[in-house]
Design a protein around this motif. Structure first.
Motif, PDB file in Angstrom:
ATOM      1  N   SER A  47       0.410  -1.430  -0.051  1.00 27.67           N
ATOM      2  CA  SER A  47       0.352  -0.190  -0.318  1.00 27.67           C
ATOM      3  C   SER A  47       0.687   1.344   0.058  1.00 27.67           C
ATOM      4  O   SER A  47       0.088   2.606  -0.260  1.00 27.67           O
ATOM      5  CB  SER A  47      -0.574  -0.201   1.205  1.00 27.67           C
ATOM      6  N   ALA A  48       2.121   1.504   0.072  1.00 24.41           N
ATOM      7  CA  ALA A  48       3.313   2.272   0.225  1.00 24.41           C
ATOM      8  C   ALA A  48       3.992   2.589  -0.507  1.00 24.41           C
ATOM      9  O   ALA A  48       4.693   3.328  -0.772  1.00 24.41           O
ATOM     10  CB  ALA A  48       3.823   2.019   1.836  1.00 24.41           C
ATOM     11  N   GLY A  49       3.697   1.956  -1.730  1.00 25.15           N
ATOM     12  CA  GLY A  49       4.117   2.237  -2.931  1.00 25.15           C
ATOM     13  C   GLY A  49       5.711   2.102  -2.998  1.00 25.15           C
ATOM     14  O   GLY A  49       6.455   1.369  -2.535  1.00 25.15           O
ATOM     15  N   THR A  50       7.067   3.196  -3.772  1.00 24.51           N
ATOM     16  CA  THR A  50       7.995   2.871  -3.471  1.00 24.51           C
ATOM     17  C   THR A  50       8.690   2.448  -2.741  1.00 24.51           C
ATOM     18  O   THR A  50       9.500   1.928  -2.247  1.00 24.51           O
ATOM     19  CB  THR A  50       8.749   3.892  -4.203  1.00 24.51           C
ATOM     20  N   ILE A  51       8.027   3.580  -0.779  1.00 28.70           N
ATOM     21  CA  ILE A  51       8.375   3.134   0.292  1.00 28.70           C
ATOM     22  C   ILE A  51       8.959   1.264   0.452  1.00 28.70           C
ATOM     23  O   ILE A  51       9.693   0.426   0.499  1.00 28.70           O
ATOM     24  CB  ILE A  51       7.208   3.331   1.418  1.00 28.70           C
ATOM     25  N   THR A  52       7.858   0.394  -0.135  1.00 27.40           N
ATOM     26  CA  THR A  52       7.507  -0.666   0.024  1.00 27.40           C
ATOM     27  C   THR A  52       8.959  -1.540  -1.038  1.00 27.40           C
ATOM     28  O   THR A  52       9.595  -2.635   0.037  1.00 27.40           O
ATOM     29  CB  THR A  52       6.261  -1.438  -0.509  1.00 27.40           C
ATOM     30  N   TYR A  53       8.964  -1.487  -2.305  1.00 28.29           N
ATOM     31  CA  TYR A  53      10.275  -1.448  -3.393  1.00 28.29           C
ATOM     32  C   TYR A  53      11.240  -1.436  -2.654  1.00 28.29           C
ATOM     33  O   TYR A  53      12.311  -2.327  -2.640  1.00 28.29           O
ATOM     34  CB  TYR A  53       9.500  -1.287  -4.490  1.00 28.29           C
ATOM     35  N   MET A  54      11.187  -0.106  -2.349  1.00 32.82           N
ATOM     36  CA  MET A  54      12.460   0.120  -1.882  1.00 32.82           C
ATOM     37  C   MET A  54      12.983  -1.233  -0.241  1.00 32.82           C
ATOM     38  O   MET A  54      14.150  -1.702  -0.245  1.00 32.82           O
ATOM     39  CB  MET A  54      12.451   1.719  -1.862  1.00 32.82           C
ATOM     40  N   GLY A  55      12.466  -1.027   0.181  1.00 35.23           N
ATOM     41  CA  GLY A  55      12.161  -1.829   1.681  1.00 35.23           C
ATOM     42  C   GLY A  55      12.583  -2.962   0.830  1.00 35.23           C
ATOM     43  O   GLY A  55      13.849  -4.637   1.601  1.00 35.23           O
ATOM     44  N   TYR A  56      12.480  -3.665  -0.049  1.00 33.83           N
ATOM     45  CA  TYR A  56      12.699  -5.385  -0.626  1.00 33.83           C
ATOM     46  C   TYR A  56      13.583  -5.203  -1.446  1.00 33.83           C
ATOM     47  O   TYR A  56      14.740  -6.386  -0.774  1.00 33.83           O
ATOM     48  CB  TYR A  56      11.760  -5.276  -1.499  1.00 33.83           C
ATOM     49  N   SER A  57      14.007  -3.914  -2.284  1.00 28.12           N
ATOM     50  CA  SER A  57      15.208  -3.915  -2.575  1.00 28.12           C
ATOM     51  C   SER A  57      16.471  -3.756  -1.705  1.00 28.12           C
ATOM     52  O   SER A  57      18.016  -4.461  -1.694  1.00 28.12           O
ATOM     53  CB  SER A  57      16.070  -3.069  -3.662  1.00 28.12           C
TER      54      SER A  57
END
Lengths: 119, 162
Positions: free
Chosen positions: B116-126
């Protein structure tokens, strides 16, 4: 060698003195408590809206009040780490990258040298 | 039990304990990475927990088995890929006309959803992928120098190549 030890001793003493001064200063000024016991901690965990955020100001104001509208991240810490200070996290993760690259270079060279010495 | 060539046979208690804990270490670490935006945790913490699985493998089965079970080349490339992904997700803010690390595509789903949090989520995954590959690679690299019997393992590899 002796001069190095004296410099190390002096720097450790300076750091120790600064730490002791900080503790004494914080204790005597009365601002050493991080949790003042004013709010019911269990109630905050059960219902986050119980905590009064209306008086948040300065840097805390956009983080506390506008976080859900701006980021929709339920974990406020993740929003701070990856959005509000994302540039800092970039540097933080590149520290890890650089240190591992340095360790790889140094350790692989020393491994080769060890083998050559044995031969 | 200690052999003449310096390789120590691990006790069966350590082996059984590591067998039991390995799946939990990996699964719980990946859970911490994936749910970084909705619950306590995040990329750095979960990545280190997954990398601890490499240490468990070394403790139970020795350096040779750990080195053969984990492809260190993939780890080395994966770390650089994770760092690059972080920069790419950070640059997403620039493409919509805002600043670096600006949060974008955050308006799908409700608060508390996994994505739900946009790029925050994907940056956390990377960051999580980067830390788990990087720390795992570093651990294996250092164990290769320090572990008893590591030189024998390298010699065996060279013989295989010949």
């Amino acid at each position: 060698m002796k001069a190095k030890r004296i410099v190390a001793l002096i720097s450790i003493l300076v750091i120790l003195a600064a730490g002791v001064y900080a503790v004494v200063d914080a204790y005597s000024s009365g601002n050493y408590q991080t949790y003042d016991g004013g709010e019911n901690a269990k109630a905050i965990v059960a219902d986050p809206d119980y905590y009064d955020t209306s008086e948040a100001s300065g840097v805390a104001e956009p983080i506390v009040k506008k976080n859900l509208n701006d980021t929709m991240a339920a974990n406020n810490v993740a929003a701070v780490v990856f959005d509000f200070r994302g540039f800092d996290t970039l540097g933080e993760s590149f520290i890890l990258l650089t240190s591992i690259a340095g360790a790889y270079v140094i350790l692989s060279v020393s491994k080769k040298k060890k083998k050559e010495d044995e031969e | 039990m200690k052999f003449k060539n310096g390789i120590t046979e691990k006790s069966i208690i350590v082996k059984c304990g590591a067998d039991m804990m390995l799946p939990f270490a990996v699964v719980f670490g990946i859970y911490i990475i994936l749910f970084g935006t909705v619950s306590p945790g995040g990329g750095f913490q979960g990545g280190v927990m997954v990398a601890a699985a490499a240490v468990l493998l070394y403790l139970a089965y020795g350096y040779k088995t750990a080195k053969s079970a984990i492809n260190t080349e993939v780890l080395r490339v994966g770390e650089a890929a994770g760092a690059t992904l972080y920069v790419i997700f950070g640059l997403c803010g620039l493409f919509i006309g805002s600043v670096f690390c600006q949060n974008v595509f955050y308006d799908n789903g409700a608060v508390g959803d996994l994505i739900s949090a946009g790029t925050i989520t994907y940056m956390g995954y990377s960051v999580g992928f980067k830390v788990l590959t990087g720390v795992g690679f570093l651990v294996l690299l250092m164990l290769g120098l320090l572990a008893p019997g590591a030189d024998d393992a390298d010699d065996d590899e060279e013989e295989d190549e010949e």
